[in-house]
Design a protein around this motif. Structure first.
Motif, short mmCIF file in Angstrom:
data_model
loop_
_atom_site.label_atom_id
_atom_site.label_comp_id
_atom_site.label_asym_id
_atom_site.label_seq_id
_atom_site.Cartn_x
_atom_site.Cartn_y
_atom_site.Cartn_z
N ALA A 1 -4.25 -9.91 -0.72
CA ALA A 1 -4.06 -11.35 -0.50
C ALA A 1 -5.36 -12.09 -0.81
CB ALA A 1 -3.62 -11.61 0.93
N MET A 2 -6.48 -11.55 -0.35
CA MET A 2 -7.77 -12.19 -0.61
C MET A 2 -8.03 -12.30 -2.12
SD MET A 2 -11.57 -11.07 0.73
CE MET A 2 -11.74 -9.66 -0.37
N HIS A 3 -7.80 -11.22 -2.84
CA HIS A 3 -8.04 -11.25 -4.28
C HIS A 3 -7.03 -12.14 -5.02
CE1 HIS A 3 -11.41 -8.58 -4.42
NE2 HIS A 3 -10.75 -7.61 -3.80
N TYR A 4 -5.83 -12.21 -4.50
CA TYR A 4 -4.80 -13.03 -5.16
C TYR A 4 -5.04 -14.53 -4.91
CZ TYR A 4 -0.27 -14.81 -6.64
OH TYR A 4 0.73 -15.51 -7.28
N PHE A 5 -5.33 -14.90 -3.67
CA PHE A 5 -5.43 -16.31 -3.33
C PHE A 5 -6.82 -16.89 -3.54
CE2 PHE A 5 -1.67 -15.03 -0.83
CZ PHE A 5 -0.77 -15.96 -1.33
N THR B 1 -13.30 2.31 -2.61
CA THR B 1 -13.94 1.40 -1.66
C THR B 1 -13.21 0.05 -1.53
OG1 THR B 1 -15.43 0.51 -3.35
CG2 THR B 1 -16.21 2.42 -2.08
N ARG B 2 -12.18 -0.17 -2.33
CA ARG B 2 -11.50 -1.47 -2.38
C ARG B 2 -11.01 -1.94 -1.01
NH1 ARG B 2 -9.38 -4.74 -6.45
NH2 ARG B 2 -7.49 -5.91 -5.95
N TYR B 3 -10.46 -1.04 -0.21
CA TYR B 3 -9.83 -1.43 1.05
C TYR B 3 -10.69 -1.12 2.28
CZ TYR B 3 -5.88 -1.65 -2.13
OH TYR B 3 -5.07 -1.95 -3.19
N ALA C 1 -18.12 -0.76 1.88
CA ALA C 1 -17.50 -2.03 1.49
C ALA C 1 -18.53 -3.00 0.95
CB ALA C 1 -16.78 -2.64 2.69
N LYS C 2 -19.73 -2.98 1.48
CA LYS C 2 -20.77 -3.89 0.98
C LYS C 2 -21.11 -3.57 -0.47
CE LYS C 2 -22.56 -4.84 5.55
NZ LYS C 2 -23.58 -4.56 6.57
N GLY C 3 -21.12 -2.30 -0.80
CA GLY C 3 -21.33 -1.91 -2.19
C GLY C 3 -20.20 -2.38 -3.08
N TYR C 4 -19.01 -2.37 -2.55
CA TYR C 4 -17.85 -2.88 -3.28
C TYR C 4 -17.96 -4.39 -3.50
CZ TYR C 4 -13.12 -4.66 -3.99
OH TYR C 4 -12.04 -5.34 -4.47
N LEU C 5 -18.27 -5.11 -2.43
CA LEU C 5 -18.26 -6.56 -2.48
C LEU C 5 -19.28 -7.13 -3.46
CD1 LEU C 5 -17.73 -7.29 1.31
CD2 LEU C 5 -16.12 -7.81 -0.54
N VAL C 6 -20.43 -6.48 -3.62
CA VAL C 6 -21.42 -7.00 -4.57
C VAL C 6 -20.91 -6.90 -6.01
CG1 VAL C 6 -23.41 -6.55 -3.08
CG2 VAL C 6 -22.72 -4.83 -4.75
N ARG C 7 -19.89 -6.08 -6.25
CA ARG C 7 -19.32 -5.93 -7.59
C ARG C 7 -18.12 -6.85 -7.84
NH1 ARG C 7 -17.58 -0.24 -8.09
NH2 ARG C 7 -17.42 -0.27 -5.82
N VAL C 8 -17.70 -7.59 -6.80
CA VAL C 8 -16.60 -8.53 -6.95
C VAL C 8 -17.11 -9.76 -7.71
CG1 VAL C 8 -15.06 -10.09 -5.68
CG2 VAL C 8 -15.36 -7.73 -4.92
N GLN C 9 -16.42 -10.13 -8.77
CA GLN C 9 -16.89 -11.19 -9.66
C GLN C 9 -16.86 -12.58 -9.03
OE1 GLN C 9 -14.49 -11.75 -13.16
NE2 GLN C 9 -16.13 -12.77 -14.29
N ASN C 10 -15.78 -12.92 -8.36
CA ASN C 10 -15.61 -14.27 -7.83
C ASN C 10 -16.53 -14.49 -6.62
OD1 ASN C 10 -14.26 -16.29 -5.89
ND2 ASN C 10 -13.21 -16.67 -7.83
N PRO C 11 -17.45 -15.47 -6.68
CA PRO C 11 -18.39 -15.67 -5.57
C PRO C 11 -17.73 -16.07 -4.25
CG PRO C 11 -18.68 -17.37 -7.26
CD PRO C 11 -17.70 -16.38 -7.80
N ARG C 12 -16.65 -16.87 -4.31
CA ARG C 12 -15.96 -17.26 -3.08
C ARG C 12 -15.28 -16.06 -2.44
NH1 ARG C 12 -11.88 -20.99 -4.68
NH2 ARG C 12 -11.36 -21.20 -2.50
N CYS C 13 -14.71 -15.21 -3.27
CA CYS C 13 -14.05 -14.00 -2.77
C CYS C 13 -15.10 -13.05 -2.16
CB CYS C 13 -13.32 -13.32 -3.93
SG CYS C 13 -12.19 -12.03 -3.42
N ARG C 14 -16.23 -12.95 -2.83
CA ARG C 14 -17.33 -12.11 -2.34
C ARG C 14 -17.84 -12.63 -0.99
NH1 ARG C 14 -19.91 -12.09 -7.01
NH2 ARG C 14 -21.34 -13.75 -6.46
N LEU C 15 -18.03 -13.94 -0.90
CA LEU C 15 -18.50 -14.54 0.35
C LEU C 15 -17.49 -14.32 1.47
CD1 LEU C 15 -20.52 -16.30 1.91
CD2 LEU C 15 -19.29 -18.31 1.07
N ALA C 16 -16.20 -14.49 1.16
CA ALA C 16 -15.16 -14.26 2.18
C ALA C 16 -15.20 -12.82 2.68
CB ALA C 16 -13.79 -14.58 1.59
N GLY C 17 -15.42 -11.88 1.76
CA GLY C 17 -15.50 -10.47 2.15
C GLY C 17 -16.68 -10.18 3.05
#
Length: 198
Positions: free
Chosen positions: A64-68, A80-82, A146-162
């Motif tokens: 949901a986070m990645h979709y919305f 590490t995604r979940y 998860a922190k290692g995963y989140l730094v690789r997430v492209q969208n900054p808002r999604c990364r911040l939410a994580g």
């Protein structure tokens, strides 16, 4: 108002044509979570069931986070995604143990109860506390990955939410650890005015 929300949800689902989209994964897994919650009330659950429950919830919330928030942006699809949401769910269940027991939801696995000859309400028993410690350690391990995963997430808002989601629960692990893995009925430290935390 409720009718317009239902219409909006229907249109959202109807317009989703991507095979195995994040929206579909969210809905499918959240339905499994709700079904399991309805069926587990009043009965002991196994460790395997507990793991599956956490995986369903983690899949639903993460997708949901990645979709919305981060739709169309790169996010790794590895082991590490979940883990951020899995760790949060583990922590959430520890936090809510007293309330859950009152209404017939037992968050400790049947195997621990049977092996240790304790009841699901024996939160101050040494065997129960040892299990709580193991859950705290697992949640910490998941949060670290998860922190290692989140730094690789492209969208900054999604990364911040994580990262914000992760931070919401790490303080509770610190509190449980500091108190010798003795759970308590309430953790109100983060409910004060101005904290914005649940």
């Amino acid at each position: 108002m409720q009718a317009s929300r239902k219409k909006c949800c229907f249109e959202l689902v109807q317009g989703d044509h991507e095979k195995n989209s994040g929206l579909q994964s969210y809905l499918r897994n959240m339905m499994l979570v709700m079904d399991f919650d309805a069926r587990r009330r009043g009965r002991l659950i196994s460790q395997a069931e507990l793991n599956e429950y956490t995986h369903w919830l983690a899949s639903a919330v993460t997708e949901a986070m990645h979709y919305f928030i981060g739709n169309g942006c790169y996010a790794p699809h590895d082991e590490t995604r979940y883990q951020a949401v899995s760790a949060a769910h583990i922590t959430h269940m520890l936090r809510d143990t007293f309330d859950d027991v009152q209404v017939g939801y037992y968050n400790i696995p049947r195997e621990v109860i049977e092996t240790s000859h304790i009841g699901p309400q024996d939160m101050h028993n040494d065997a129960y506390r040892a299990w709580v410690k193991s859950r705290v350690l697992l949640a910490r391990e998941y949060f670290k990955a998860a922190k290692g995963y989140l730094v690789r997430v492209q969208n900054p808002r999604c990364r911040l939410a994580g990262f914000a989601y992760t931070a919401r629960f790490e303080w509770l692990l610190d509190t449980i650890e500091r108190e010798g893995y003795r759970l308590r009925p309430q953790y109100d430290e983060r409910k004060r005015t101005g904290t914005g935390c649940e």
